[in-house]
Design an enzyme around this catalytic site. Structure first.
Site, mmCIF file in Angstrom:
data_model
loop_
_atom_site.group_PDB
_atom_site.id
_atom_site.type_symbol
_atom_site.label_atom_id
_atom_site.label_comp_id
_atom_site.label_asym_id
_atom_site.label_seq_id
_atom_site.Cartn_x
_atom_site.Cartn_y
_atom_site.Cartn_z
ATOM 1 N N PHE A 76 0.871 -1.183 0.000
ATOM 2 C CA PHE A 76 0.000 0.000 0.000
ATOM 3 C C PHE A 76 0.896 1.217 0.000
ATOM 4 O O PHE A 76 1.593 1.479 0.987
ATOM 5 C CB PHE A 76 -0.867 -0.059 1.257
ATOM 6 C CG PHE A 76 -1.869 1.048 1.421
ATOM 7 C CD1 PHE A 76 -3.156 0.920 0.905
ATOM 8 C CD2 PHE A 76 -1.542 2.204 2.124
ATOM 9 C CE1 PHE A 76 -4.098 1.924 1.095
ATOM 10 C CE2 PHE A 76 -2.486 3.210 2.316
ATOM 11 C CZ PHE A 76 -3.771 3.069 1.803
ATOM 12 N N GLY A 77 0.927 1.937 -1.103
ATOM 13 C CA GLY A 77 1.873 3.043 -1.240
ATOM 14 C C GLY A 77 1.225 4.400 -1.116
ATOM 15 O O GLY A 77 0.624 4.899 -2.078
ATOM 16 N N ALA A 103 -6.615 -0.382 9.184
ATOM 17 C CA ALA A 103 -5.361 -0.978 9.657
ATOM 18 C C ALA A 103 -5.038 -0.530 11.079
ATOM 19 O O ALA A 103 -4.525 -1.306 11.883
ATOM 20 C CB ALA A 103 -4.237 -0.618 8.710
ATOM 21 N N TRP A 134 9.029 3.827 2.420
ATOM 22 C CA TRP A 134 8.663 3.112 3.654
ATOM 23 C C TRP A 134 7.459 2.210 3.426
ATOM 24 O O TRP A 134 6.540 2.191 4.244
ATOM 25 C CB TRP A 134 8.369 4.107 4.802
ATOM 26 C CG TRP A 134 9.566 4.850 5.242
ATOM 27 C CD1 TRP A 134 9.841 6.154 5.013
ATOM 28 C CD2 TRP A 134 10.671 4.326 6.008
ATOM 29 N NE1 TRP A 134 11.060 6.481 5.576
ATOM 30 C CE2 TRP A 134 11.579 5.379 6.184
ATOM 31 C CE3 TRP A 134 10.970 3.070 6.537
ATOM 32 C CZ2 TRP A 134 12.773 5.215 6.869
ATOM 33 C CZ3 TRP A 134 12.158 2.918 7.231
ATOM 34 C CH2 TRP A 134 13.032 3.987 7.397
ATOM 35 N N GLU A 181 1.073 4.536 10.275
ATOM 36 C CA GLU A 181 -0.399 4.626 10.347
ATOM 37 C C GLU A 181 -0.842 5.835 11.155
ATOM 38 O O GLU A 181 -1.791 5.770 11.925
ATOM 39 C CB GLU A 181 -0.981 3.357 10.985
ATOM 40 C CG GLU A 181 -0.411 2.090 10.434
ATOM 41 C CD GLU A 181 -1.230 1.504 9.327
ATOM 42 O OE1 GLU A 181 -2.326 2.016 9.075
ATOM 43 O OE2 GLU A 181 -0.748 0.557 8.705
ATOM 44 N N GLY A 182 -0.118 6.933 10.996
ATOM 45 C CA GLY A 182 -0.404 8.160 11.752
ATOM 46 C C GLY A 182 0.412 8.167 13.019
ATOM 47 O O GLY A 182 0.297 7.267 13.853
ATOM 48 N N SER A 242 3.274 12.515 7.138
ATOM 49 C CA SER A 242 2.061 12.875 7.885
ATOM 50 C C SER A 242 1.098 13.695 7.043
ATOM 51 O O SER A 242 -0.095 13.761 7.366
ATOM 52 C CB SER A 242 2.446 13.686 9.137
ATOM 53 O OG SER A 242 3.289 12.934 9.967
ATOM 54 N N HIS A 277 6.763 13.377 1.961
ATOM 55 C CA HIS A 277 5.385 13.589 2.408
ATOM 56 C C HIS A 277 4.903 12.373 3.189
ATOM 57 O O HIS A 277 4.552 11.358 2.600
ATOM 58 C CB HIS A 277 4.464 13.865 1.216
ATOM 59 C CG HIS A 277 4.963 14.982 0.362
ATOM 60 N ND1 HIS A 277 4.816 16.307 0.703
ATOM 61 C CD2 HIS A 277 5.680 14.971 -0.777
ATOM 62 C CE1 HIS A 277 5.396 17.076 -0.208
ATOM 63 N NE2 HIS A 277 5.935 16.281 -1.118
ATOM 64 N N GLY A 314 16.971 -6.189 33.681
ATOM 65 C CA GLY A 314 18.355 -5.743 33.844
ATOM 66 C C GLY A 314 19.131 -5.883 32.549
ATOM 67 O O GLY A 314 18.619 -5.590 31.466
HETATM 68 C C1 LIG Z 1 8.576 0.333 9.297
HETATM 69 C C2 LIG Z 1 7.636 1.240 8.617
HETATM 70 C C3 LIG Z 1 6.694 0.740 7.729
HETATM 71 C C4 LIG Z 1 5.840 1.604 7.040
HETATM 72 N N1 LIG Z 1 4.928 1.089 6.133
HETATM 73 C C5 LIG Z 1 4.193 1.932 5.346
HETATM 74 C C6 LIG Z 1 3.357 1.428 4.299
HETATM 75 O O1 LIG Z 1 3.222 0.212 4.123
HETATM 76 N N2 LIG Z 1 2.717 2.318 3.492
HETATM 77 C C7 LIG Z 1 2.839 3.672 3.643
HETATM 78 O O2 LIG Z 1 2.231 4.418 2.868
HETATM 79 N N3 LIG Z 1 3.621 4.185 4.653
HETATM 80 C C8 LIG Z 1 4.297 3.357 5.492
HETATM 81 N N4 LIG Z 1 5.108 3.857 6.492
HETATM 82 C C9 LIG Z 1 5.275 5.297 6.600
HETATM 83 C C10 LIG Z 1 4.582 5.922 7.793
HETATM 84 O O3 LIG Z 1 3.193 5.883 7.639
HETATM 85 C C11 LIG Z 1 5.133 7.350 7.953
HETATM 86 O O4 LIG Z 1 6.464 7.207 8.433
HETATM 87 C C12 LIG Z 1 4.324 8.205 8.906
HETATM 88 O O5 LIG Z 1 3.092 8.572 8.327
HETATM 89 C C13 LIG Z 1 5.065 9.482 9.325
HETATM 90 O O6 LIG Z 1 5.568 10.154 8.218
HETATM 91 P P1 LIG Z 1 7.110 10.602 8.196
HETATM 92 O O7 LIG Z 1 7.955 9.458 8.594
HETATM 93 O O8 LIG Z 1 7.346 11.227 6.866
HETATM 94 O O9 LIG Z 1 7.247 11.675 9.340
HETATM 95 P P2 LIG Z 1 6.880 13.237 9.250
HETATM 96 O O10 LIG Z 1 5.516 13.424 8.697
HETATM 97 O O11 LIG Z 1 8.005 13.952 8.609
HETATM 98 O O12 LIG Z 1 6.832 13.607 10.804
HETATM 99 C C14 LIG Z 1 8.007 13.758 11.599
HETATM 100 C C15 LIG Z 1 7.581 14.204 12.990
HETATM 101 O O13 LIG Z 1 6.867 15.450 12.903
HETATM 102 C C16 LIG Z 1 5.579 15.309 13.483
HETATM 103 N N5 LIG Z 1 4.609 16.107 12.765
HETATM 104 C C17 LIG Z 1 4.338 16.141 11.433
HETATM 105 N N6 LIG Z 1 3.339 16.969 11.164
HETATM 106 C C18 LIG Z 1 2.947 17.490 12.342
HETATM 107 C C19 LIG Z 1 1.934 18.431 12.745
HETATM 108 N N7 LIG Z 1 1.085 18.983 11.868
HETATM 109 N N8 LIG Z 1 1.824 18.733 14.058
HETATM 110 C C20 LIG Z 1 2.652 18.146 14.973
HETATM 111 N N9 LIG Z 1 3.608 17.269 14.667
HETATM 112 C C21 LIG Z 1 3.749 16.945 13.368
HETATM 113 C C22 LIG Z 1 5.247 13.823 13.388
HETATM 114 O O14 LIG Z 1 4.267 13.456 14.328
HETATM 115 C C23 LIG Z 1 6.613 13.210 13.663
HETATM 116 O O15 LIG Z 1 6.844 13.183 15.050
HETATM 117 C C24 LIG Z 1 5.925 3.001 7.252
HETATM 118 C C25 LIG Z 1 6.842 3.498 8.186
HETATM 119 C C26 LIG Z 1 7.685 2.649 8.869
HETATM 120 C C27 LIG Z 1 8.664 3.195 9.860
#
Ligand SMILES: Cc1cc2nc3c(=O)[nH]c(=O)nc-3n(C[C@H](O)[C@H](O)[C@H](O)COP(=O)(O)OP(=O)(O)OC[C@H]3O[C@@H](n4cnc5c(N)ncnc54)[C@H](O)[C@@H]3O)c2cc1C
Length: 386
Positions: free
Chosen positions: A131-132, A244, A164, A365-366, A140, A138, A341
């Protein structure tokens, strides 16, 4: 449900729900537990083989109906997620992404032909799905995605990159979300389509028993019928994420349970100062607080499950569950680590592995912060992030 079922929650499960839980627990005991520490250390997992075994038991797309899916209740699906994640969060992720993201997207938004083509094979674990949504820049904020789908005659042409993505390195099919002239749309992309490449993301310190990759889309030409006809706008992928996340609400409790049971067993057998660790009041306070949180988490998961089975579960309620249960599961894993420990940092025990895994679960997932904002919006009526 154990540790040590302080609230008699087992009694609120039906006989069928308890039976499904027993079967999944046995499967995890047989197929996952003996090997998972090695998979984690190696950063490899026999995902295809596991998927076929899970398919035989009806765990893939378990809560969906028709097309070879088991059609279970939401509570039974949640209990299965709990048991799978008691083995490892990566193993539960395999099942969640397959069933609740890739299959659900096709089941909910796909054409009859797309459903017939993919769902039975995916339910059987013969085809793996991804699921991409997330992109390198991009996460969050998926509304800002730059992956693009443009029309060329009847065809669609996709360009962009998804980052990811769970299961990507071994997937036969990915549901890819892309921007079009008429907003965000979903596409069913066979991974052997020319222009699609999947690069495995290595060096993860978390969720190492799960395969994660980047999907690059370079002038990927798809027929018109690759589009998910009923998915219009970002609300479609977000609805898949709600599905999910619901599984995560339960799954995180599984990782926490395994940590708690490990810490309890350790505390009763390890002796210091002439008595078992369990005999120290500070240890008992830790164990009691963790068990209280764990049981509260189960109560929350069960309430959400019963709402889902009644067709009344709202997305922000799932945010409450994901926020609380993952946060508390991570806190439990870390606290259990202290009880073990030095052994707590060893791969001979599952606790550090679960704690590391839950760091990913907290983010995907958020993130916790995004779920706080969803709940905050519900409370105040003001959106702090859109
Ligand atoms: C092991 C793994 C598997 C994954 N699998 C999938 C998958 O199958 N499909 C898929 O589509 N994605 C997948 N993801 C991606 C995952 O959904 C994203 O990593 C996640 O949505 C966060 O996005 P980001 O890593 O770009 O962090 P960012 O969005 O860059 O956020 C970084 C930090 O800033 C904070 N932040 C961002 N915006 C705000 C705001 N408005 N207010 C306050 N804080 C904020 C966030 O909470 C976080 O703490 C996966 C991630 C991991 C680690």
């Amino acid at each position: 449900m154990s540790p040590a079922d302080l609230l008699d929650l087992d009694a609120s499960l039906t006989e069928e729900e308890r039976a499904i839980r027993t079967v999944v627990r046995q499967l995890v005991d047989d197929l996952v537990r003996p090997h998972v520490a090695g998979w984690y250390e190696a950063g490899q997992v026999p995902a295809r083989e596991l998927a076929r075994e899970f398919g035989k038991l009806g765990l893939l797309g378990m809560h969906l109906t028709g097309y070879g899916c088991a059609g279970s209740t939401a509570v039974a699906y949640g209990l299965a997620c709990l048991e799978l994640e008691a083995g490892d969060s990566g193993v539960r992720s395999l099942v969640s992404v397959q069933g609740s993201l890739a299959m659900y997207a096709i089941w909910r938004y796909g054409s009859e032909e797309q459903k017939q083509l993919w769902l039975p094979a995916m339910a059987a674990g013969e085809a793996i799905g991804a699921f991409g949504l997330t992109e390198p820049d991009h996460g969050s904020d998926p509304a800002s995605m730059v992956t693009r789908a443009r029309r060329d005659g009847d065809d669609w042409v996709l360009d962009g990159s998804k980052m990811w993505i769970t299961n990507a390195p071994i997937a036969q099919v990915a549901v890819v979300w892309a921007r079009t002239d008429s907003g965000v749309r979903g596409f069913v992309v066979p991974m052997d389509t020319p222009g699609v490449t999947a690069r495995e993301i290595t060096r993860k310190m978390s969720l190492r028993a799960s395969l994660t990759g980047e999907i690059s889309l370079d002038e990927v030409r798809l027929p018109a019928d690759a589009q998910l006809p009923d998915a219009t706008g970002l609300k479609a992928p977000l609805s898949c994420l709600t599905e999910a996340r619901y599984g995560i609400v339960w799954g995180a409790l599984g990782a926490a349970r395994d940590c708690l049971e490990t810490a309890l067993a350790y505390a009763t057998t390890r002796t210091q100062f002439g008595r078992p660790l369990a005999g120290f009041q500070l240890t008992q306070a830790k164990l009691a607080d963790m068990a209280v949180e764990w049981n509260k988490g189960c109560l929350l998961a069960l309430q959400l499950g019963r709402l889902a089975d009644g067709g009344k579960l709202r997305p922000e309620q799932v945010s409450v569950g994901k926020l609380n249960n993952v946060r508390e599961a991570l806190a439990i894993a870390r606290q259990c680590r202290t009880i073990l420990g030095a052994n707590g940092v060893s791969g001979d025990y599952p606790v550090m592995r679960h704690a590391n895994n839950l760091e990913s679960v907290l983010t995907y997932e958020g993130t916790s912060e995004i779920h706080q904002l969803v709940v905050g919006q519900r409370l105040t009526g003001v959106s702090a992030f859109t």
